[in-house]
Write a protein that holds these residues in place. Structure first.
Motif, PDB file in Angstrom:
ATOM      1  N   PHE A   1     -12.907 -17.500  20.686  1.00 49.70           N
ATOM      2  CA  PHE A   1     -13.295 -16.658  19.614  1.00 49.70           C
ATOM      3  C   PHE A   1     -14.688 -15.690  20.038  1.00 49.70           C
ATOM      4  O   PHE A   1     -14.692 -14.640  19.380  1.00 49.70           O
ATOM      5  CB  PHE A   1     -13.706 -17.423  18.549  1.00 49.70           C
ATOM      6  N   LYS A   2     -15.360 -15.981  20.859  1.00 54.36           N
ATOM      7  CA  LYS A   2     -16.313 -15.079  21.666  1.00 54.36           C
ATOM      8  C   LYS A   2     -15.699 -13.677  21.801  1.00 54.36           C
ATOM      9  O   LYS A   2     -16.282 -12.590  21.698  1.00 54.36           O
ATOM     10  CB  LYS A   2     -17.103 -15.572  22.717  1.00 54.36           C
ATOM     11  N   ASN A   3     -14.350 -13.672  22.539  1.00 58.90           N
ATOM     12  CA  ASN A   3     -13.955 -12.537  23.096  1.00 58.90           C
ATOM     13  C   ASN A   3     -13.565 -11.639  21.566  1.00 58.90           C
ATOM     14  O   ASN A   3     -13.767 -10.447  21.553  1.00 58.90           O
ATOM     15  CB  ASN A   3     -12.316 -12.789  23.536  1.00 58.90           C
ATOM     16  N   ILE A   4     -13.033 -12.458  20.366  1.00 58.21           N
ATOM     17  CA  ILE A   4     -12.713 -11.715  19.274  1.00 58.21           C
ATOM     18  C   ILE A   4     -13.893 -11.066  18.439  1.00 58.21           C
ATOM     19  O   ILE A   4     -14.085 -10.079  17.970  1.00 58.21           O
ATOM     20  CB  ILE A   4     -11.955 -12.625  18.247  1.00 58.21           C
TER      21      ILE A   4
ATOM     22  N   PHE B   1      -3.593  -8.597  13.387  1.00 63.72           N
ATOM     23  CA  PHE B   1      -3.474 -10.242  13.189  1.00 63.72           C
ATOM     24  C   PHE B   1      -2.438 -10.576  12.279  1.00 63.72           C
ATOM     25  O   PHE B   1      -1.768 -11.552  12.942  1.00 63.72           O
ATOM     26  CB  PHE B   1      -4.889 -10.605  12.637  1.00 63.72           C
ATOM     27  N   ALA B   2      -2.235  -9.838  11.304  1.00 66.74           N
ATOM     28  CA  ALA B   2      -1.177 -10.320  10.395  1.00 66.74           C
ATOM     29  C   ALA B   2       0.160 -10.137  10.893  1.00 66.74           C
ATOM     30  O   ALA B   2       1.087 -11.267  10.777  1.00 66.74           O
ATOM     31  CB  ALA B   2      -1.174  -9.567   9.171  1.00 66.74           C
ATOM     32  N   GLU B   3       0.447  -9.154  12.069  1.00 67.69           N
ATOM     33  CA  GLU B   3       1.682  -9.164  12.459  1.00 67.69           C
ATOM     34  C   GLU B   3       1.761 -10.315  13.749  1.00 67.69           C
ATOM     35  O   GLU B   3       2.894 -10.804  13.895  1.00 67.69           O
ATOM     36  CB  GLU B   3       1.966  -7.790  13.341  1.00 67.69           C
ATOM     37  N   GLN B   4       0.726 -10.649  14.456  1.00 64.66           N
ATOM     38  CA  GLN B   4       0.674 -11.361  15.489  1.00 64.66           C
ATOM     39  C   GLN B   4       0.897 -13.083  15.029  1.00 64.66           C
ATOM     40  O   GLN B   4       1.591 -13.700  15.600  1.00 64.66           O
ATOM     41  CB  GLN B   4      -0.612 -11.238  16.525  1.00 64.66           C
ATOM     42  N   TYR B   5       0.108 -13.324  13.846  1.00 66.97           N
ATOM     43  CA  TYR B   5       0.020 -14.709  13.589  1.00 66.97           C
ATOM     44  C   TYR B   5       1.229 -14.688  12.278  1.00 66.97           C
ATOM     45  O   TYR B   5       0.452 -15.801  11.385  1.00 66.97           O
ATOM     46  CB  TYR B   5      -1.068 -15.026  13.302  1.00 66.97           C
ATOM     47  N   LYS B   6       1.998 -14.043  12.086  1.00 69.08           N
ATOM     48  CA  LYS B   6       3.045 -14.369  10.872  1.00 69.08           C
ATOM     49  C   LYS B   6       3.582 -15.659  11.060  1.00 69.08           C
ATOM     50  O   LYS B   6       3.872 -16.330  12.030  1.00 69.08           O
ATOM     51  CB  LYS B   6       4.076 -13.241  11.188  1.00 69.08           C
ATOM     52  N   GLY B   7       3.323 -16.279   9.670  1.00 65.30           N
ATOM     53  CA  GLY B   7       3.657 -17.863   9.555  1.00 65.30           C
ATOM     54  C   GLY B   7       2.665 -18.883  10.441  1.00 65.30           C
ATOM     55  O   GLY B   7       2.891 -19.969   9.988  1.00 65.30           O
ATOM     56  N   LYS B   8       1.684 -18.178  10.688  1.00 64.34           N
ATOM     57  CA  LYS B   8       0.708 -19.277  11.412  1.00 64.34           C
ATOM     58  C   LYS B   8      -0.831 -18.903  10.525  1.00 64.34           C
ATOM     59  O   LYS B   8      -1.624 -18.236  11.259  1.00 64.34           O
ATOM     60  CB  LYS B   8       0.396 -19.187  13.016  1.00 64.34           C
ATOM     61  N   GLU B   9      -0.957 -19.158   9.363  1.00 64.64           N
ATOM     62  CA  GLU B   9      -1.726 -18.801   8.560  1.00 64.64           C
ATOM     63  C   GLU B   9      -3.142 -19.212   8.933  1.00 64.64           C
ATOM     64  O   GLU B   9      -4.271 -18.412   8.772  1.00 64.64           O
ATOM     65  CB  GLU B   9      -1.870 -19.299   6.876  1.00 64.64           C
TER      66      GLU B   9
ATOM     67  N   LEU C   1      -4.341 -19.443  12.074  1.00 62.40           N
ATOM     68  CA  LEU C   1      -4.657 -18.881  13.069  1.00 62.40           C
ATOM     69  C   LEU C   1      -5.213 -17.566  12.588  1.00 62.40           C
ATOM     70  O   LEU C   1      -6.133 -16.892  13.159  1.00 62.40           O
ATOM     71  CB  LEU C   1      -3.635 -18.547  14.361  1.00 62.40           C
ATOM     72  N   LEU C   2      -4.276 -16.867  11.818  1.00 67.80           N
ATOM     73  CA  LEU C   2      -4.637 -15.667  11.121  1.00 67.80           C
ATOM     74  C   LEU C   2      -5.982 -15.421  10.550  1.00 67.80           C
ATOM     75  O   LEU C   2      -6.914 -14.601  10.722  1.00 67.80           O
ATOM     76  CB  LEU C   2      -3.606 -15.287  10.067  1.00 67.80           C
ATOM     77  N   GLU C   3      -6.384 -16.505   9.855  1.00 68.44           N
ATOM     78  CA  GLU C   3      -7.731 -16.751   9.002  1.00 68.44           C
ATOM     79  C   GLU C   3      -8.658 -16.766   9.586  1.00 68.44           C
ATOM     80  O   GLU C   3      -9.786 -16.115  10.120  1.00 68.44           O
ATOM     81  CB  GLU C   3      -7.748 -17.906   7.963  1.00 68.44           C
ATOM     82  N   SER C   4      -8.535 -17.562  11.090  1.00 70.45           N
ATOM     83  CA  SER C   4      -9.592 -17.902  12.145  1.00 70.45           C
ATOM     84  C   SER C   4     -10.060 -16.593  12.850  1.00 70.45           C
ATOM     85  O   SER C   4     -10.978 -16.564  13.097  1.00 70.45           O
ATOM     86  CB  SER C   4      -9.515 -19.097  12.612  1.00 70.45           C
ATOM     87  N   ASN C   5      -8.999 -15.792  13.187  1.00 70.00           N
ATOM     88  CA  ASN C   5      -9.083 -14.848  13.790  1.00 70.00           C
ATOM     89  C   ASN C   5      -9.715 -13.418  12.865  1.00 70.00           C
ATOM     90  O   ASN C   5     -10.726 -12.893  13.534  1.00 70.00           O
ATOM     91  CB  ASN C   5      -7.869 -14.275  14.311  1.00 70.00           C
ATOM     92  N   ILE C   6      -9.586 -13.608  11.745  1.00 71.52           N
ATOM     93  CA  ILE C   6     -10.302 -12.443  10.888  1.00 71.52           C
ATOM     94  C   ILE C   6     -11.756 -12.799  10.785  1.00 71.52           C
ATOM     95  O   ILE C   6     -12.660 -11.970  10.800  1.00 71.52           O
ATOM     96  CB  ILE C   6      -9.433 -12.378   9.748  1.00 71.52           C
ATOM     97  N   ARG C   7     -11.936 -14.178  10.600  1.00 68.51           N
ATOM     98  CA  ARG C   7     -13.229 -14.637  10.405  1.00 68.51           C
ATOM     99  C   ARG C   7     -14.012 -14.348  11.616  1.00 68.51           C
ATOM    100  O   ARG C   7     -15.201 -13.827  11.348  1.00 68.51           O
ATOM    101  CB  ARG C   7     -13.120 -16.076  10.209  1.00 68.51           C
ATOM    102  N   ALA C   8     -13.434 -14.513  12.867  1.00 70.87           N
ATOM    103  CA  ALA C   8     -14.333 -14.130  14.158  1.00 70.87           C
ATOM    104  C   ALA C   8     -14.566 -12.767  14.157  1.00 70.87           C
ATOM    105  O   ALA C   8     -15.660 -12.304  14.657  1.00 70.87           O
ATOM    106  CB  ALA C   8     -13.463 -14.681  15.172  1.00 70.87           C
ATOM    107  N   LEU C   9     -13.484 -12.091  13.753  1.00 72.05           N
ATOM    108  CA  LEU C   9     -13.647 -10.575  13.997  1.00 72.05           C
ATOM    109  C   LEU C   9     -15.053 -10.103  13.174  1.00 72.05           C
ATOM    110  O   LEU C   9     -15.763  -9.313  13.290  1.00 72.05           O
ATOM    111  CB  LEU C   9     -12.501  -9.741  13.159  1.00 72.05           C
ATOM    112  N   HIS C  10     -15.053 -10.550  11.821  1.00 74.96           N
ATOM    113  CA  HIS C  10     -16.051 -10.233  10.942  1.00 74.96           C
ATOM    114  C   HIS C  10     -17.315 -10.628  11.288  1.00 74.96           C
ATOM    115  O   HIS C  10     -18.422 -10.322  11.069  1.00 74.96           O
ATOM    116  CB  HIS C  10     -15.690 -10.670   9.433  1.00 74.96           C
TER     117      HIS C  10
END
Lengths: 613, 351
Positions: A138-141, A162-170, A172-181
């Motif tokens: 997550f440091k990377n993100i 992220f939505a394309e990459q983590y389709k069906g893996k909600e 992971l999607l959420e945690s990546n968006i959170r890290a980005l922000h």
């Protein structure tokens, strides 16, 4: 100190530690810029190692679409303390240094002519995550998020990716968006953004695709009808058979029986890989292997057999720095001679030189056709720069009306009808004989394939005239090949000029940029991009039409130049070497300087000053 | 000279097999090997075996490496395609050929230099992969074409024609084949056609990697006293574990044996291997038993021959790879090319 100001035209370099998961974060960053409609060409610069060594990702953002390496760095994302000093030194004056400021660094570690952007990445990360692996990823993100605000890249572009990459893996999607922000918010609250270098939405990407050459070759082999692949792992070619496997599993599994319409074997070494491919080609399957320079050395005896016994074989050589183990993770075009003339005795082989992943796809399929048509080994000569880096290029196309060219294969019906079959007989005048596949007819058309000399009816013979007939026919066949291979691409200067330049393969984007720069400077040069060996007559004509022809290539010994002199009998003094071989991809700056030094020696201006202008 | 074609005159009394061929149809060109060479007896046994098996000659692909033994595929099955590859690399070429078209029968012919010296790695890996083939090594312990150097199967202490004593340990290809997973392993002697023909038949019909090490004396360079690959030496030390009868799935079983006297092994295609036991303690379906039996007897200087191990339900590389039942080399663009619509989807995913 004036900070660099540049919209949609800059180089950003990420200095990371390999094995830290940075590669996917960096790729995400590059893709986001593409989604902003701005071309980007990234390059991985990595060690022959799995964990702990320095690795870099250099992305050139360029609205004009130049995909070659530019040289110089406008912004360094310094995530690796090991390489700090060298990374810092590489930044252009007025450039930017982005670093993790969690632990304070003494002023001696900075440069006064570089803008420092301090983000306490570790502190931000550790405040939220406890698991060590999560912290690392997550440091990377988070740094990608921070950069996105600094460079003015929209958050929704990332969210969509992220939505394309983590389709069906909600989760992971959420945690990546959170890290980005987390990264975005820190910059918004604490720093001045955007910077002088930034991204602005554009429309220069269009329908282009972003893909690496090795994947494109794997896909081209599926479309081109390869059914047998045998290989041995070697950097930088390993991802070719891996991509072939991936696409075969997608497209070549029978929907009813689940059986495979392909066979892939990871062989015990390169000798066995090429042996399997030769056996399969002899038996009528389209077969290929992928390797790099050291593998070619090992395959050489079989390549000679394939040439002399006339067996269709496709060999992908993703070139790296040689000789010997050389620079396994660096790029070069230094296997030209070892492939063109591979094996003992008099041999010559067909080489193809794709310029980008789009052509990797095309040439892979073309090589399979050419191998069957010419009954010979065909080399697809790519390199690490094209093979292992994603490149923005034209989308792949396939004409559904296209059939495979299986070449001259005599059928049971033709044999039954009494058609004369001489395996090594030139009946059509093009040097290409007819062949039969094992098991074709109960009594007709069988022959004994061997590496020893034979007469036109494949009977063992050491008679001089039989040998000469065969060797001359092979030369005739090679001449035929010159018309069948992809033809050179000519780019004429707007004004008549006595200067020409010859280039090929991964040099192409840097060459095109150099030609534009020179052109703007009033230096006119006609350019010919070679797409294959043997050279068609048009290459001879091009050289004859110019007083001086630069031959730009990425090896020490001017191998292409040697081949031009050798094959076309041109005056060596006419061909000027432009050689780049330090293992990094050639740059437009390098080519421009080398050519300008010869064309305008008196008008030499210090390069840095010239290019800054 | 190999370019001389044998006269094709057929004796009117020659009998045709079930697919309409006489034994002459399985012959090749005239051999150029030395008179009395063991290899020629093996070629004759291959001809006999294929004729008896009713195999149409053109449905066999014969591959070899380099050396005297590797020249022999020119001397049998003239209607089959043959491929004389490079030294020690027949196994890889055969593997590729087999992957391209699983409908043919694959016969690999090699020698001790070709398989145990230069080609040991490819020999071993082909056995590991379970390539379906009959792999024959014509083993004479010597390099014939280069006039009498030791090969890697020459026994330690054996003497060359020039009087040199071999100081290196021999490579035992049978032991390696057993260890690496070959599913049909035999050793025979070129001078024992009665044993050899059914062994070759069993190997040709086997469903996986079949290996036969055939001791085949070199009359010119390795048939002197002090050699352990001479006719005399092999005859004196030959210890057969069984006598084998090969019964094709199409034949009726007529012979009767006392219980315990025979072991019957049915192969995947229904063919039957009937082994008349010469050694009461020998079980040919026990891989580890075979390995220890071999080692114990070899240590006593015996040459153990016969069918040493067979796995009747053997599978092959095609099974491992789950390849189509149809030959890959016959597939065209319709089966192999995903087409432009699929490519458009790929393009979209790369934006």
């Amino acid at each position: 100190m004036k900070p660099i100001e540049s919209i949609n035209d800059f180089v950003i370099k990420f200095a990371n530690v390999n094995g830290s998961g940075s590669a996917s974060a960096n790729e995400l960053f590059a893709k986001a810029i593409l989604r902003m409609g701005v071309p980007v060409s990234p390059r991985n610069i990595f060690p022959s190692n799995i964990q702990g060594m320095p690795t870099w990702y250099e992305a050139r953002v360029c609205e004009d679409g130049y995909a070659g390496r530019r040289g110089g760095v406008d912004m360094m994302v310094a995530m690796n303390p090991q390489t700090w000093d060298a990374d810092l030194a590489e930044i252009e004056p007025g450039g930017y240094l982005f670093y993790d400021s969690t632990r304070p660094l003494p002023p001696s570690k900075f440069r006064s002519d570089v803008n420092v952007i301090a983000v306490p990445l570790t502190e931000i990360t550790n405040a939220v995550y406890t698991d060590p692996r999560q912290r690392q990823l997550f440091k990377n993100i988070i740094y990608v998020g921070a950069l996105s605000v600094l460079l003015d890249v929209d958050a929704d572009v990332f969210e969509k990716l992220f939505a394309e990459q983590y389709k069906g893996k909600e989760r992971l999607l959420e945690s990546n968006i959170r890290a980005l922000h987390m990264g975005r918010d820190y910059v918004k609250q604490n720093l001045k953004a955007p910077l002088g270098i930034r991204v602005k939405r554009s429309d220069q990407v269009g329908d282009k695709i972003f893909v690496d050459g090795n994947s494109a070759i794997g896909l081209g082999m599926v479309f081109g009808g390869a059914t047998v692949a045998a290989w041995y792992p070697i950097t930088p070619s390993t991802s070719v058979p891996e991509a072939f496997q991936k696409y075969c599993e997608k497209f070549r599994v029978d929907p009813v029986t689940r059986q495979h319409n392909f066979a892939i074997v990871q062989a015990e070494d390169e000798l066995a890989s090429i042996g399997m491919v030769v056996g399969a080609g002899w038996n009528g399957a389209r077969a290929f292997t992928a390797t790099s320079g050291p593998g070619i050395s090992l395959m050489t005896e079989f390549i000679g057999l394939s040439y002399f016994a006339e067996i269709p074989v496709t060999i992908v050589n993703v070139q790296r720095g040689g000789p010997s183990t050389g620079m396994p993770t660096r790029t070069q075009q230094s296997d030209l001679i070892s492939c063109a003339y591979a094996s003992h005795g008099d041999t010559k082989h067909v080489l193809l030189f794709p310029q980008d992943p789009h052509e990797c796809f095309e040439h892979a399929a073309a090589a399979l056709d050419l191998a069957d048509r010419l009954q010979a080994p065909i080399f697809v000569m790519t390199d690490l720069d094209i093979g292992m880096n994603q490149r923005l290029c034209k989308p792949f196309t396939w004409d559904d009306a296209r059939d495979y060219d299986r070449g001259k294969v005599m059928t049971a019906e033709e044999l039954e009808a009494g058609k004369d079959f001489g395996r090594y007989k030139d009946v059509d005048g093009d040097g290409i004989p007819w062949r039969t596949l094992p098991g074709t007819h109960p009594t007709k058309g069988s022959f004994f394939t061997r590496g020893t000399t034979r007469d036109p009816y494949a009977r063992y013979s050491e008679r001089g005239p039989d040998y000469i007939y065969n060797m001359e026919r092979l030369l005739r066949k090679f001449k035929t090949a010159a018309d069948l291979v992809p033809q050179p691409v000519l780019r004429n200067a707007p004004k008549k000029t006595s200067y020409g330049v010859i280039y090929f393969g991964s040099t192409t984007p840097a060459m095109h940029e150099a030609l534009d720069v020179l052109e703007a400077d009033g230096v006119h040069i006609d350019a010919l991009r070679l797409c294959a060996f043997p050279f068609p007559e048009s290459v001879n004509q091009f050289i004859a039409a110019h007083e001086k022809v630069f031959v730009v290539e990425q090896n020490r010994d001017a191998q292409m130049r040697s081949m031009l002199v050798n094959e076309l009998d041109v005056n060596p003094a006419q061909l000027v070497r432009v050689l780049h071989y330090d293992g990094t991809p050639i740059t437009a700056r390098f080519i421009t300087r080398a050519i300008r030094d010869i064309v305008q020696p008196a008008a030499a201006v210090p390069l840095r000053q010239k290019e800054a202008a | 000279m190999t370019y001389i074609t044998k006269p094709r005159l057929h004796h009117p009394t020659l009998t045709a097999n079930k697919v309409g061929y006489t034994r002459r149809d399985y012959e090749g060109r005239i051999s150029t090997l030395c008179a009395g060479c063991g290899h020629d007896s093996i070629s004759a046994a291959i001809i006999q075996a294929c004729w008896e098996l009713d195999i149409a000659p053109h449905r066999v692909a014969k591959l070899s490496g380099i050396g005297c033994s590797s020249k022999t595929p020119d001397y049998f099955l003239g209607a089959s395609h043959g491929f004389n590859t490079v030294h020690g690399r027949m196994p890889s070429a055969l593997t590729g050929a087999n992957l391209a078209n699983r409908d043919l029968l694959y016969l690999g012919v090699s020698g001790d230099g070709d398989s145990a010296s230069i080609g040991l790695g490819q020999f071993a890996n082909a056995m590991r992969r379970g390539v379906r083939m009959a792999y024959i090594v014509e083993n004479n312990g010597v390099y014939g074409l280069t006039k009498g150097q030791f090969s890697a199967t020459a026994d330690r202490g054996s003497k060359s024609k020039k009087g040199v004593i071999n100081s290196d340990s021999p490579i035992d290809l049978v032991g390696i084949a057993l260890q690496l997973g070959a599913t049909y392993v035999a050793r025979s002697f070129s001078g024992d056609k009665e044993q050899l023909v059914p062994l070759i038949k069993g190997a040709m019909e086997h469903g996986g990697a079949a290996f036969i090490d055939i001791i085949s004396p070199c009359v010119t360079f390795n048939n002197h006293s002090g050699s352990t690959k001479s006719y005399d030496y092999v005859r004196e030390h030959n210890e057969a574990v069984s006598r084998i009868d090969f019964i094709s799935s199409r034949d009726e079983i007529t012979a009767m044996y006392a219980p315990g006297e025979v072991v019957e092994v049915q192969q995947h295609d229904g063919s039957m291997l009937r082994l008349r036991k010469l050694r009461a303690d020998y079980d040919p379906t026990d891989r580890y038993g075979a390995m220890s039996y071999m080692q114990a007897h070899q240590a006593r200087g015996e040459i153990v021959t016969g069918l040493l191990y067979v796995d009747p339900v053997a599978t092959d590389l095609h099974t491992s790879l789950n390849t189509s039942d149809h030959a890959l080399n016959a597939m065209g663009v319709a089966q192999l090319c995903p087409g432009s619509k699929a490519l458009d989807i790929i393009n979209r995913a790369l934006r």
